[in-house]
Structure formats: C-alpha cells, structure tokens
Design an enzyme around this catalytic site. Structure first.
Site, PDB file in Angstrom:
ATOM      1  N   ASP A  30       1.015  -1.301   0.001  1.00 26.31           N
ATOM      2  CA  ASP A  30       0.186   0.003   0.196  1.00 26.31           C
ATOM      3  C   ASP A  30       0.923   1.370   0.006  1.00 26.31           C
ATOM      4  O   ASP A  30       1.837   1.366   0.666  1.00 26.31           O
ATOM      5  CB  ASP A  30      -0.928  -0.094   1.191  1.00 26.31           C
ATOM      6  CG  ASP A  30      -1.988   1.084   1.116  1.00 26.31           C
ATOM      7  OD1 ASP A  30      -3.212   0.463   0.959  1.00 26.31           O
ATOM      8  OD2 ASP A  30      -1.832   2.401   1.059  1.00 26.31           O
ATOM      9  N   ASN A  85     -12.989  -3.451   2.141  1.00 26.18           N
ATOM     10  CA  ASN A  85     -13.784  -2.311   2.316  1.00 26.18           C
ATOM     11  C   ASN A  85     -14.783  -2.408   1.054  1.00 26.18           C
ATOM     12  O   ASN A  85     -14.302  -2.700   0.016  1.00 26.18           O
ATOM     13  CB  ASN A  85     -13.073  -0.986   2.374  1.00 26.18           C
ATOM     14  CG  ASN A  85     -11.943  -0.859   3.502  1.00 26.18           C
ATOM     15  OD1 ASN A  85     -12.634  -1.366   4.609  1.00 26.18           O
ATOM     16  ND2 ASN A  85     -11.053  -0.575   3.396  1.00 26.18           N
ATOM     17  N   GLY A  91     -15.911   2.412   3.304  1.00 26.92           N
ATOM     18  CA  GLY A  91     -14.805   3.111   3.465  1.00 26.92           C
ATOM     19  C   GLY A  91     -13.856   2.894   2.345  1.00 26.92           C
ATOM     20  O   GLY A  91     -13.029   3.063   2.203  1.00 26.92           O
ATOM     21  N   GLN A  92     -14.706   2.281   1.075  1.00 22.89           N
ATOM     22  CA  GLN A  92     -13.791   1.693   0.124  1.00 22.89           C
ATOM     23  C   GLN A  92     -13.681   3.206  -0.889  1.00 22.89           C
ATOM     24  O   GLN A  92     -14.708   4.096  -1.166  1.00 22.89           O
ATOM     25  CB  GLN A  92     -14.754   1.042  -0.935  1.00 22.89           C
ATOM     26  CG  GLN A  92     -13.737   0.462  -2.158  1.00 22.89           C
ATOM     27  CD  GLN A  92     -14.588  -0.383  -2.951  1.00 22.89           C
ATOM     28  OE1 GLN A  92     -15.888  -0.771  -2.818  1.00 22.89           O
ATOM     29  NE2 GLN A  92     -14.022  -1.081  -3.945  1.00 22.89           N
ATOM     30  N   HIS A  98     -10.249  -5.259  -3.682  1.00 23.39           N
ATOM     31  CA  HIS A  98      -9.046  -5.584  -3.182  1.00 23.39           C
ATOM     32  C   HIS A  98      -9.041  -5.932  -1.611  1.00 23.39           C
ATOM     33  O   HIS A  98     -10.091  -5.607  -1.047  1.00 23.39           O
ATOM     34  CB  HIS A  98      -8.273  -4.194  -3.096  1.00 23.39           C
ATOM     35  CG  HIS A  98      -8.709  -3.073  -2.529  1.00 23.39           C
ATOM     36  ND1 HIS A  98      -9.686  -2.212  -3.355  1.00 23.39           N
ATOM     37  CD2 HIS A  98      -8.562  -2.575  -1.500  1.00 23.39           C
ATOM     38  CE1 HIS A  98      -9.930  -1.259  -2.610  1.00 23.39           C
ATOM     39  NE2 HIS A  98      -9.357  -1.286  -1.412  1.00 23.39           N
ATOM     40  N   HIS A 100      -6.954  -5.852   2.040  1.00 24.84           N
ATOM     41  CA  HIS A 100      -5.851  -5.116   2.761  1.00 24.84           C
ATOM     42  C   HIS A 100      -5.635  -6.192   3.534  1.00 24.84           C
ATOM     43  O   HIS A 100      -6.143  -7.051   4.434  1.00 24.84           O
ATOM     44  CB  HIS A 100      -6.387  -3.914   3.535  1.00 24.84           C
ATOM     45  CG  HIS A 100      -6.876  -2.571   2.782  1.00 24.84           C
ATOM     46  ND1 HIS A 100      -6.103  -1.636   2.714  1.00 24.84           N
ATOM     47  CD2 HIS A 100      -8.046  -2.737   2.325  1.00 24.84           C
ATOM     48  CE1 HIS A 100      -6.665  -0.793   2.334  1.00 24.84           C
ATOM     49  NE2 HIS A 100      -8.122  -1.189   1.813  1.00 24.84           N
TER      50      HIS A 100
HETATM   51  P1  AMP Z   1     -10.001   1.406   0.337  1.00 23.00           P
HETATM   52  O1  AMP Z   1     -10.033   2.740   1.003  1.00 23.00           O
HETATM   53  O2  AMP Z   1     -10.241   0.005   0.786  1.00 23.00           O
HETATM   54  O3  AMP Z   1     -10.416   1.520  -1.077  1.00 23.00           O
HETATM   55  O4  AMP Z   1      -8.193   1.316   0.019  1.00 23.00           O
HETATM   56  C1  AMP Z   1      -7.521   1.815  -1.126  1.00 23.00           C
HETATM   57  C2  AMP Z   1      -6.274   1.697  -0.529  1.00 23.00           C
HETATM   58  O5  AMP Z   1      -5.245   1.829  -1.959  1.00 23.00           O
HETATM   59  C3  AMP Z   1      -5.815   2.818   0.356  1.00 23.00           C
HETATM   60  O6  AMP Z   1      -5.056   2.218   1.505  1.00 23.00           O
HETATM   61  C4  AMP Z   1      -4.499   3.501  -0.430  1.00 23.00           C
HETATM   62  O7  AMP Z   1      -3.406   4.125   0.411  1.00 23.00           O
HETATM   63  C5  AMP Z   1      -4.226   2.333  -1.600  1.00 23.00           C
HETATM   64  N1  AMP Z   1      -3.559   3.023  -2.912  1.00 23.00           N
HETATM   65  C6  AMP Z   1      -4.169   4.055  -3.571  1.00 23.00           C
HETATM   66  N2  AMP Z   1      -3.234   4.289  -4.656  1.00 23.00           N
HETATM   67  C7  AMP Z   1      -2.266   3.371  -4.443  1.00 23.00           C
HETATM   68  C8  AMP Z   1      -0.925   3.226  -5.212  1.00 23.00           C
HETATM   69  N3  AMP Z   1      -0.866   3.973  -6.572  1.00 23.00           N
HETATM   70  N4  AMP Z   1      -0.248   2.280  -4.948  1.00 23.00           N
HETATM   71  C9  AMP Z   1      -0.641   1.457  -3.897  1.00 23.00           C
HETATM   72  N5  AMP Z   1      -1.606   1.754  -2.780  1.00 23.00           N
HETATM   73  C10 AMP Z   1      -2.545   2.612  -3.492  1.00 23.00           C
END
Ligand code: AMP
Length: 112
Positions: A30, A85, A91-92, A98, A100
């Site tokens: 991340d 999420n 909170g997505q 994906h 986490h």
């Molecule tokens: P969510 O809030 O569950 O949709 O999580 C999205 C996640 O993607 C967040 O933890 C961000 O920090 C991560 N994220 C967004 N852009 C990137 C990127 N370019 N490379 C790696 N992680 C990312």
C-alpha cells in the site's frame, strides 16, 4: 478499465511495489501503509467491489494468496488483519476489489 488506478497498476502503466503476480492476481505494498506490513491483493480483472462478483473460485484464490503472503511477510506468529472495504459505508476509496492485509503491530477494534 482506463480510469481505474488498480487496473493501471495491473497493466504496468502505474508503478507499484509488487510482491506477487500471476495471470489472475497481483499483490503490492500500500502506498500509504497503516502498519509495518500493509499490502493489497487484487484481481487483475476489473471488479468494482466484493458485492459485484459471484466468482467464488476467484475470491478463494484472493484470500488464499493474501494468507500465504501474510505468512511470507512475517505475520504468522502474531497474526494480521484481512480487510475488504466495500462502497461508501465500508470506506472503499478505490473502486476495484482489493483485500488489505495489515500486520506487524497490534490493531485496535472496532474500527471508527
Ligand atoms: P480502500 O479505502 O479500501 O479503497 O483502500 C484503497 C487503498 O489503496 C488505500 O489504502 C490507498 O493507500 C491505496 N492506494 C491508492 N493508490 C495506490 C497506489 N498507487 N499504490 C498502492 N496503493 C495505493
């Protein structure tokens, strides 16, 4: 999907710190880690969120790979949190399915 950041990562158009890749899945760290271990596992196929698929084989593979990588990254002994999420209440923020995986420190519960 053109304007999806995770599709762009999957297609190699945006760099990421990749941990694992096969024909179907990709895992990468991340960009804003919330724990010493914080990586994401995604399907390469654009699926918006967990409510928009009934592909149990793919979902099983995602979870299986997340578990294997958590072990490989040192979370076997103390555990980790596996989070999906979904949409606004969940909170997505990136509309591409994906998981986490967060580990390497104790995490509070419940989430805010
Ligand atoms: P969510 O809030 O569950 O949709 O999580 C999205 C996640 O993607 C967040 O933890 C961000 O920090 C991560 N994220 C967004 N852009 C990137 C990127 N370019 N490379 C790696 N992680 C990312």
């Amino acid at each position: 999907m053109e304007d999806c950041i995770f599709c762009n990562i999957a297609h190699g158009e945006i760099p990421a710190q990749k941990i694992y890749e096969d024909d179907e899945l990709l895992a990468f760290h991340d960009v804003a880690p919330q724990a010493p271990v914080h990586f994401l596992v995604i399907p390469k196929q654009h699926i918006r969120n967990i409510m928009e698929t009934d592909d149990s084989r793919l979902l099983g593979n995602l979870l299986d790979q997340a578990q294997k990588l958590a072990v490989a990254l040192g979370c076997a002994e103390n555990g980790a949190r596996f989070v999906i999420n979904c949409k606004s209440d969940g909170g997505q923020t990136v509309d591409h399915l994906h998981i986490h995986v967060l580990g390497g420190r104790p995490l509070a519960w419940p989430p805010g």
